[in-house]
Scaffold this motif. Structure first.
Motif, PDB file in Angstrom:
ATOM      1  N   LYS A  45      14.320  80.748 -27.829  1.00 25.69           N
ATOM      2  CA  LYS A  45      14.844  80.270 -29.834  1.00 25.69           C
ATOM      3  C   LYS A  45      14.353  80.622 -31.041  1.00 25.69           C
ATOM      4  CE  LYS A  45      15.621  76.147 -32.252  1.00 25.69           C
ATOM      5  NZ  LYS A  45      16.524  74.865 -32.791  1.00 25.69           N
ATOM      6  N   LEU A  46      14.948  81.446 -31.948  1.00 27.27           N
ATOM      7  CA  LEU A  46      14.386  81.826 -32.607  1.00 27.27           C
ATOM      8  C   LEU A  46      15.119  81.355 -33.997  1.00 27.27           C
ATOM      9  CD1 LEU A  46      14.796  85.150 -31.667  1.00 27.27           C
ATOM     10  CD2 LEU A  46      12.445  84.422 -32.257  1.00 27.27           C
ATOM     11  N   VAL A  47      14.038  80.662 -34.865  1.00 28.29           N
ATOM     12  CA  VAL A  47      13.707  80.224 -36.150  1.00 28.29           C
ATOM     13  C   VAL A  47      13.222  81.038 -37.736  1.00 28.29           C
ATOM     14  CG1 VAL A  47      13.800  78.535 -37.527  1.00 28.29           C
ATOM     15  CG2 VAL A  47      14.095  77.764 -34.620  1.00 28.29           C
ATOM     16  N   GLU A  48      13.931  81.292 -38.223  1.00 25.72           N
ATOM     17  CA  GLU A  48      13.743  81.817 -39.455  1.00 25.72           C
ATOM     18  C   GLU A  48      13.389  80.797 -40.567  1.00 25.72           C
ATOM     19  OE1 GLU A  48      16.994  84.500 -37.607  1.00 25.72           O
ATOM     20  OE2 GLU A  48      16.290  82.591 -38.179  1.00 25.72           O
ATOM     21  N   SER A  49      12.247  81.671 -41.330  1.00 28.22           N
ATOM     22  CA  SER A  49      11.937  80.244 -42.040  1.00 28.22           C
ATOM     23  C   SER A  49      11.303  81.370 -43.678  1.00 28.22           C
ATOM     24  CB  SER A  49      11.087  78.994 -42.098  1.00 28.22           C
ATOM     25  OG  SER A  49       9.887  79.337 -41.986  1.00 28.22           O
ATOM     26  N   GLY A  50      11.373  80.013 -45.033  1.00 30.51           N
ATOM     27  CA  GLY A  50      10.740  81.537 -46.161  1.00 30.51           C
ATOM     28  C   GLY A  50      11.319  82.052 -47.074  1.00 30.51           C
ATOM     29  N   GLY A  51      12.335  81.437 -47.086  1.00 32.72           N
ATOM     30  CA  GLY A  51      13.778  82.415 -47.743  1.00 32.72           C
ATOM     31  C   GLY A  51      13.436  81.702 -48.961  1.00 32.72           C
ATOM     32  N   GLY A  52      14.147  81.968 -50.159  1.00 34.71           N
ATOM     33  CA  GLY A  52      14.313  81.496 -51.199  1.00 34.71           C
ATOM     34  C   GLY A  52      14.828  82.127 -52.079  1.00 34.71           C
ATOM     35  N   LEU A  53      15.162  82.597 -53.327  1.00 33.68           N
ATOM     36  CA  LEU A  53      15.481  82.641 -54.734  1.00 33.68           C
ATOM     37  C   LEU A  53      14.141  83.102 -55.418  1.00 33.68           C
ATOM     38  CD1 LEU A  53      16.943  83.447 -57.153  1.00 33.68           C
ATOM     39  CD2 LEU A  53      16.855  81.674 -58.184  1.00 33.68           C
ATOM     40  N   VAL A  54      13.710  83.955 -56.167  1.00 31.85           N
ATOM     41  CA  VAL A  54      12.734  84.624 -56.958  1.00 31.85           C
ATOM     42  C   VAL A  54      13.652  85.916 -57.704  1.00 31.85           C
ATOM     43  CG1 VAL A  54      12.427  86.358 -54.546  1.00 31.85           C
ATOM     44  CG2 VAL A  54      10.626  85.863 -55.938  1.00 31.85           C
ATOM     45  N   LEU A 108       9.448  81.715 -32.436  1.00 31.83           N
ATOM     46  CA  LEU A 108       9.623  81.835 -31.078  1.00 31.83           C
ATOM     47  C   LEU A 108       9.113  80.232 -30.237  1.00 31.83           C
ATOM     48  CD1 LEU A 108       9.753  84.656 -28.980  1.00 31.83           C
ATOM     49  CD2 LEU A 108       9.822  82.584 -28.542  1.00 31.83           C
ATOM     50  N   SER A 109      10.474  80.091 -29.853  1.00 29.88           N
ATOM     51  CA  SER A 109      10.081  79.042 -28.856  1.00 29.88           C
ATOM     52  C   SER A 109      10.770  79.377 -27.267  1.00 29.88           C
ATOM     53  CB  SER A 109       9.996  77.915 -29.475  1.00 29.88           C
ATOM     54  OG  SER A 109      11.893  77.449 -29.729  1.00 29.88           O
ATOM     55  N   GLY A 110       9.774  78.327 -26.646  1.00 27.99           N
ATOM     56  CA  GLY A 110      10.368  78.747 -24.957  1.00 27.99           C
ATOM     57  C   GLY A 110      10.340  79.332 -24.105  1.00 27.99           C
ATOM     58  N   PHE A 111       9.137  80.894 -24.884  1.00 27.07           N
ATOM     59  CA  PHE A 111       8.766  81.768 -24.131  1.00 27.07           C
ATOM     60  C   PHE A 111       7.207  82.505 -25.094  1.00 27.07           C
ATOM     61  CE2 PHE A 111      11.315  82.933 -20.594  1.00 27.07           C
ATOM     62  CZ  PHE A 111      13.133  82.507 -21.085  1.00 27.07           C
ATOM     63  N   PRO A 112       6.511  83.237 -24.282  1.00 21.39           N
ATOM     64  CA  PRO A 112       5.780  83.885 -24.815  1.00 21.39           C
ATOM     65  C   PRO A 112       5.646  84.397 -26.139  1.00 21.39           C
ATOM     66  CG  PRO A 112       5.550  83.713 -22.693  1.00 21.39           C
ATOM     67  CD  PRO A 112       6.470  82.879 -22.620  1.00 21.39           C
ATOM     68  N   LEU A 113       5.194  84.790 -26.792  1.00 15.77           N
ATOM     69  CA  LEU A 113       5.885  85.723 -27.987  1.00 15.77           C
ATOM     70  C   LEU A 113       4.947  87.351 -28.155  1.00 15.77           C
ATOM     71  CD1 LEU A 113       6.983  86.118 -30.585  1.00 15.77           C
ATOM     72  CD2 LEU A 113       4.804  86.573 -31.297  1.00 15.77           C
ATOM     73  N   ASP A 114       4.309  86.850 -26.768  1.00 12.75           N
ATOM     74  CA  ASP A 114       3.479  88.303 -26.899  1.00 12.75           C
ATOM     75  C   ASP A 114       4.218  88.997 -25.627  1.00 12.75           C
ATOM     76  OD1 ASP A 114       0.848  87.136 -24.676  1.00 12.75           O
ATOM     77  OD2 ASP A 114       2.761  87.122 -24.298  1.00 12.75           O
ATOM     78  N   ALA A 133      -1.181  83.965 -31.006  1.00 14.47           N
ATOM     79  CA  ALA A 133      -1.301  82.209 -30.942  1.00 14.47           C
ATOM     80  C   ALA A 133      -0.317  81.073 -31.104  1.00 14.47           C
ATOM     81  CB  ALA A 133      -2.111  82.845 -31.514  1.00 14.47           C
ATOM     82  N   LYS A 134       0.388  81.935 -32.625  1.00 14.58           N
ATOM     83  CA  LYS A 134       0.714  80.626 -33.261  1.00 14.58           C
ATOM     84  C   LYS A 134       2.606  80.664 -33.309  1.00 14.58           C
ATOM     85  CE  LYS A 134      -2.065  80.036 -37.410  1.00 14.58           C
ATOM     86  NZ  LYS A 134      -2.263  80.190 -38.326  1.00 14.58           N
ATOM     87  N   ASN A 135       2.944  81.986 -32.257  1.00 20.11           N
ATOM     88  CA  ASN A 135       4.194  82.216 -31.819  1.00 20.11           C
ATOM     89  C   ASN A 135       5.663  82.643 -32.912  1.00 20.11           C
ATOM     90  OD1 ASN A 135       4.024  82.574 -28.886  1.00 20.11           O
ATOM     91  ND2 ASN A 135       5.279  80.685 -28.590  1.00 20.11           N
ATOM     92  N   THR A 136       4.605  83.426 -34.283  1.00 24.33           N
ATOM     93  CA  THR A 136       5.173  83.600 -35.561  1.00 24.33           C
ATOM     94  C   THR A 136       5.056  85.312 -35.176  1.00 24.33           C
ATOM     95  OG1 THR A 136       3.149  83.070 -36.575  1.00 24.33           O
ATOM     96  CG2 THR A 136       5.199  81.537 -35.788  1.00 24.33           C
ATOM     97  N   VAL A 137       6.141  85.771 -36.238  1.00 24.69           N
ATOM     98  CA  VAL A 137       6.423  86.980 -36.779  1.00 24.69           C
ATOM     99  C   VAL A 137       6.601  86.595 -38.314  1.00 24.69           C
ATOM    100  CG1 VAL A 137       6.625  89.425 -36.921  1.00 24.69           C
ATOM    101  CG2 VAL A 137       7.109  87.999 -34.821  1.00 24.69           C
ATOM    102  N   ASP A 138       6.074  87.657 -39.274  1.00 22.36           N
ATOM    103  CA  ASP A 138       5.977  87.341 -40.368  1.00 22.36           C
ATOM    104  C   ASP A 138       6.289  88.443 -41.580  1.00 22.36           C
ATOM    105  OD1 ASP A 138       3.355  85.176 -41.444  1.00 22.36           O
ATOM    106  OD2 ASP A 138       5.198  84.437 -40.042  1.00 22.36           O
TER     107      ASP A 138
END
Length: 131
Positions: free
Chosen positions: A3-12, A24-30, A75-80
Motif C-alpha cells: 500500500k502506498l499513501v501520499e501526503s503533504g499536498g495543499g495550496l501554495v 509504503l506499507s506491507g513490504f520493505p521499501l528497499d 528505515a521509515k519506509n518513506t520517499v519524499d
C-alpha cells in the motif's frame, strides 16, 4: 499487500515550497524503486521524478530539474519529494508509484519507470499553486 499513501499536498503561492511524502506499507521499501507522477486536468500523466531501490540513481523530468528533489528513508519506509520554486503549471494531483525489479536498476530502467509508471499506485494528493 503493498500500500502506498501520499501526503503533504495543499495550496501554495507561486515561488513557494511543498514537501510531499509517500509512505509504503506491507513490504520493505528497499526492495522497490519509487516514482512521483502528476496529472493535471485535461493533461496526460507525467513522470516527475524516480529513485532506485538502492538510492543511487535518480531521474527528473526536465520541467522540474533544479527545483524538485527526491529522497528516500528506507528505515521509515518513506520517499519524499521536495518541491521548491513552485509554478502554477505544477498544479496537479501527485501520485507515487512503486515497482520491483530483480537485479540492479540502471539510469535507463529508472527513466523507463518514470515514462510508464510502476505496478503499484497510491491514491494521490492535490497540489495547487496559485496566488
Amino acid at each position: 499487500q503493498l500500500k502506498l499513501v501520499e501526503s503533504g499536498g495543499g495550496l501554495v503561492q507561486p515561488g513557494g515550497s511543498l514537501r510531499l511524502s509517500c509512505a509504503l506499507s506491507g513490504f520493505p521499501l528497499d526492495s522497490y524503486a519509487i516514482g512521483w507522477f502528476r496529472q493535471a486536468p485535461g493533461k496526460e500523466r507525467e513522470g516527475v521524478s524516480c529513485i532506485s531501490s538502492s538510492d543511487d540513481i535518480t531521474y527528473y523530468a526536465d520541467s522540474v530539474k533544479g527545483r524538485f528533489s527526491i529522497s528516500r528513508d528506507n528505515a521509515k519506509n518513506t520517499v519524499d519529494l521536495q518541491m521548491n520554486s513552485l509554478k502554477p503549471e505544477d498544479t496537479a494531483v501527485y501520485y507515487c508509484s512503486a515497482d520491483f525489479k530483480l537485479g540492479e536498476w540502471s539510469y535507463h530502467t529508472i527513466q523507463a519507470m518514470c515514462d510508464m509508471g510502476g505496478a503499484h499506485w497510491g491514491q494521490g494528493t492535490q497540489v495547487t499553486v496559485s496566488s
